[in-house]
Structures are given as C-alpha cells and as structure tokens.
Enzyme design. Structure first.
Site, short mmCIF file in Angstrom:
data_model
loop_
_atom_site.label_atom_id
_atom_site.label_comp_id
_atom_site.label_asym_id
_atom_site.label_seq_id
_atom_site.Cartn_x
_atom_site.Cartn_y
_atom_site.Cartn_z
N ARG A 147 -4.99 -8.35 -21.10
CA ARG A 147 -6.02 -7.90 -22.03
C ARG A 147 -5.50 -6.89 -23.06
O ARG A 147 -6.17 -6.61 -24.05
CB ARG A 147 -7.27 -7.38 -21.31
N ASP A 158 -11.65 1.78 -23.98
CA ASP A 158 -11.81 1.68 -22.52
C ASP A 158 -11.43 2.99 -21.83
O ASP A 158 -10.69 3.81 -22.39
CB ASP A 158 -10.90 0.58 -21.97
N GLU A 171 2.45 -8.64 8.30
CA GLU A 171 2.76 -7.22 8.45
C GLU A 171 3.57 -6.69 7.29
O GLU A 171 3.73 -5.48 7.11
CB GLU A 171 3.52 -6.96 9.75
N PRO A 221 0.81 -1.23 0.00
CA PRO A 221 0.00 0.00 0.00
C PRO A 221 0.84 1.27 0.00
O PRO A 221 0.33 2.35 -0.28
CB PRO A 221 -0.84 -0.11 1.28
N1 SAM Z 1 1.61 -3.36 7.29
C1 SAM Z 1 1.36 -3.03 5.93
C2 SAM Z 1 1.01 -1.56 5.80
O1 SAM Z 1 0.26 -1.07 6.63
O2 SAM Z 1 1.44 -0.91 4.83
C3 SAM Z 1 0.19 -3.82 5.36
C4 SAM Z 1 0.48 -5.27 5.25
S1 SAM Z 1 -0.82 -6.11 4.43
C5 SAM Z 1 -1.80 -6.69 5.74
C6 SAM Z 1 -0.05 -7.56 3.81
C7 SAM Z 1 0.42 -7.48 2.39
O3 SAM Z 1 -0.68 -7.22 1.54
C8 SAM Z 1 1.42 -6.39 2.07
O4 SAM Z 1 2.73 -6.78 2.40
C9 SAM Z 1 1.24 -6.20 0.59
O5 SAM Z 1 2.02 -7.11 -0.16
C10 SAM Z 1 -0.23 -6.52 0.38
N2 SAM Z 1 -1.07 -5.33 0.22
C11 SAM Z 1 -1.94 -4.84 1.13
N3 SAM Z 1 -2.57 -3.77 0.67
C12 SAM Z 1 -2.09 -3.55 -0.57
C13 SAM Z 1 -2.35 -2.57 -1.56
N4 SAM Z 1 -3.21 -1.58 -1.37
N5 SAM Z 1 -1.69 -2.66 -2.73
C14 SAM Z 1 -0.80 -3.65 -2.96
N6 SAM Z 1 -0.51 -4.60 -2.05
C15 SAM Z 1 -1.15 -4.56 -0.88
#
Ligand code: SAM
Length: 251
Positions: free
Chosen positions: A155, A170, A117, A90
């Site tokens: 796609r 699109d 995490e 994220p």
């Molecule tokens: N502790 C992290 C944070 O708050 O930024 C979130 C960890 S999340 C529970 C577990 C995994 O989900 C991350 O390591 C990432 O690979 C993936 N993930 C979660 N949200 C994401 C998003 N918005 N975009 C891409 N990957 C995401």
C-alpha cells in the site's frame, strides 16, 4: 521489488494477493511475490520437512536441510537481486511502520514462515539476517506475519492507493495516530441519541478542518500512546500550537 516466500502453505497467500486495493501492486509486479512450497525441497517420498525435537518435548521442528535447498534455489532464482532473509518469529523485532517503510523503499526480501515449534536453530544461525515479530502473541505459522508485511509494503507503492495522500494521513506516518473519520449521514439516528458529525467538518474551512484533525490526532495519541508523543517531541515534530493544545488538555 521482489519477495520470495518460503512456506508450507502457499495457498494461504493467493487469495490475499488477488483481492483488495493492494492487488494492484501484486498484479503489476511492483511488488513481485514468488511462493516456494517447502515440501518441494524434501528428499523423501513423503515430502517430509519436519521431525521430532532433540531432547524430547512436544511438537515438531522444521528441518534445516530442506530449508538449505530451498534457500539455494531462491537465491539462484533471484540472480543478482539482493535481499535479506527475514524469519518471522515471536522472538523477533516488532514490526512497525518504520520497518515497513524500509522494506517499501528496498529491493525486496526472502520471507521465511515457520510452523510447529519452529525451525532448526542451526539454519537460523547461519542464514537469517533479520527476525521479525507481528506482536506479543503466538500464531500457528509465520504466513499471517508475512502477509501483514506484504500488505503494508504494497500500500506504500506509488499508484496503489486511489489517493496518493491516503497513507500520508495514516497512523504512524507523521508519528501520531490517525484522527477519527466521518461520512454520511450528517446525523446518525434521531432524537436525544442522535450522533451528529462534528460541525467543523461541514464548515468548508480547510484550515480549521486541518487544525481540528491535527488536534484530534494529538489528543488520541497523547491518551493512548504517550510514547509516540515523547518520540515526536524528541524528533522536533510538534510545533508551538501542538504544545499549546496538549497543555490545554493537561497532557
Ligand atoms: N515455539 C515458538 C515460540 O514460542 O516462540 C512458537 C512457534 S509458532 C507455534 C510457529 C511459527 O509461527 C513460528 O515459527 C513463527 O514463524 C510463527 N509465529 C508465531 N507467532 C508469531 C509472531 N508473533 N510473529 C511472527 N511470527 C510468528
């Protein structure tokens, strides 16, 4: 192009790669996807790839060492095929159609899906080339983000969509949101509540239909995403007729 996916949950990918129109790209290996289960790179009998975070706190962290071994195996298997290591998080750059197009025109990538995490920062600092986010929300893992990228890239491959023009129309392809679409019946429902198809779409006048679609796309974009209109203006993508139409709406 070749994508290698590092994941704790390879089974999440298989159903998606085998269904829908994009499966053409995966089955033909136009988009060649290789799944690498992270537990295969653990070094204990429990196939453990995570541990508690230093400093305390909740959750677990994916360990650097199994990831190092997995990455070495992937790079070995890719041979001379280059490809950035993309970490889904994220905290990364928001995925958009421009980035999708870059991948669609490239030779592939290694996709790293986090869980828990997240991943030991030392691995990320040393190896990751690009961090990508699906949006401002938190998923349980990077798999859905990796699938979103793979689907969007697939796609765009030649011959994957039934009509080659489909993705040119699109949202985001020409900088605007897509116009609305209608199909049978011509009138939906009856009486005062009936919803007719816009008459111009039944007229057979191709130029008028194209103009109507362009105006609907302009109006929708101006109302919902004025940032896209500003970007289209800056890129010189709006013509005089577009500007007259937007001015007539006060937009
Ligand atoms: N502790 C992290 C944070 O708050 O930024 C979130 C960890 S999340 C529970 C577990 C995994 O989900 C991350 O390591 C990432 O690979 C993936 N993930 C979660 N949200 C994401 C998003 N918005 N975009 C891409 N990957 C995401």
């Amino acid at each position: 192009m070749r994508f290698d996916v590092l994941t704790l949950f390879p089974d999440l990918f298989r159903p998606h790669l085998e269904q829908g129109i994009t499966r053409r790209a995966f089955e033909s290996h136009q988009v060649d996807v290789h799944l690498w289960p992270l537990r295969d790179f653990a070094d204990d009998n429990y196939r453990r790839v995570d541990d508690r975070p230093y400093g305390g706190g909740p959750g677990m962290v994916l360990l650097a060492e199994p990831l190092q071994r997995a990455l070495a195996a992937v790079r070995d298997a890719r041979g001379g095929t280059p490809g950035p290591l993309v970490h889904f998080t994220p905290t990364g750059r928001r995925l958009d159609q421009a980035l999708v197009r870059e991948f669609a025109e490239g030779s592939g990538a290694i996709l790293l899906c986090g869980r828990y995490e997240g991943i030991d920062q030392r691995f990320l600092d040393r190896h990751v080339d690009l961090e990508v986010s699906l949006g401002d929300f938190v998923l349980s893992g990077g798999e859905l983000a990796a699938l979103a990228l793979l689907d969007a890239v697939a796609r765009l491959q030649p011959g994957v969509l039934g009509d080659a023009q489909s993705h040119a129309q699109d949202s985001f392809s020409d900088g605007l949101l897509d116009c609305p679409h209608y199909s049978r019946p011509e009138r939906l429902g009856s009486g005062a509540d009936a919803q007719p198809v816009p008459a111009v779409l039944l007229s057979g006048h191709h130029a008028e239909i194209a103009r109507w679609r362009r105006e609907r796309a302009l109006e929708l974009t101006a109302r919902r995403r004025p940032d896209l209109i500003a970007a289209a203006r800056a890129a010189g993508a709006l013509g005089a007729a577009d500007e007259r139409f937007l001015a007539s709406l006060g937009l």
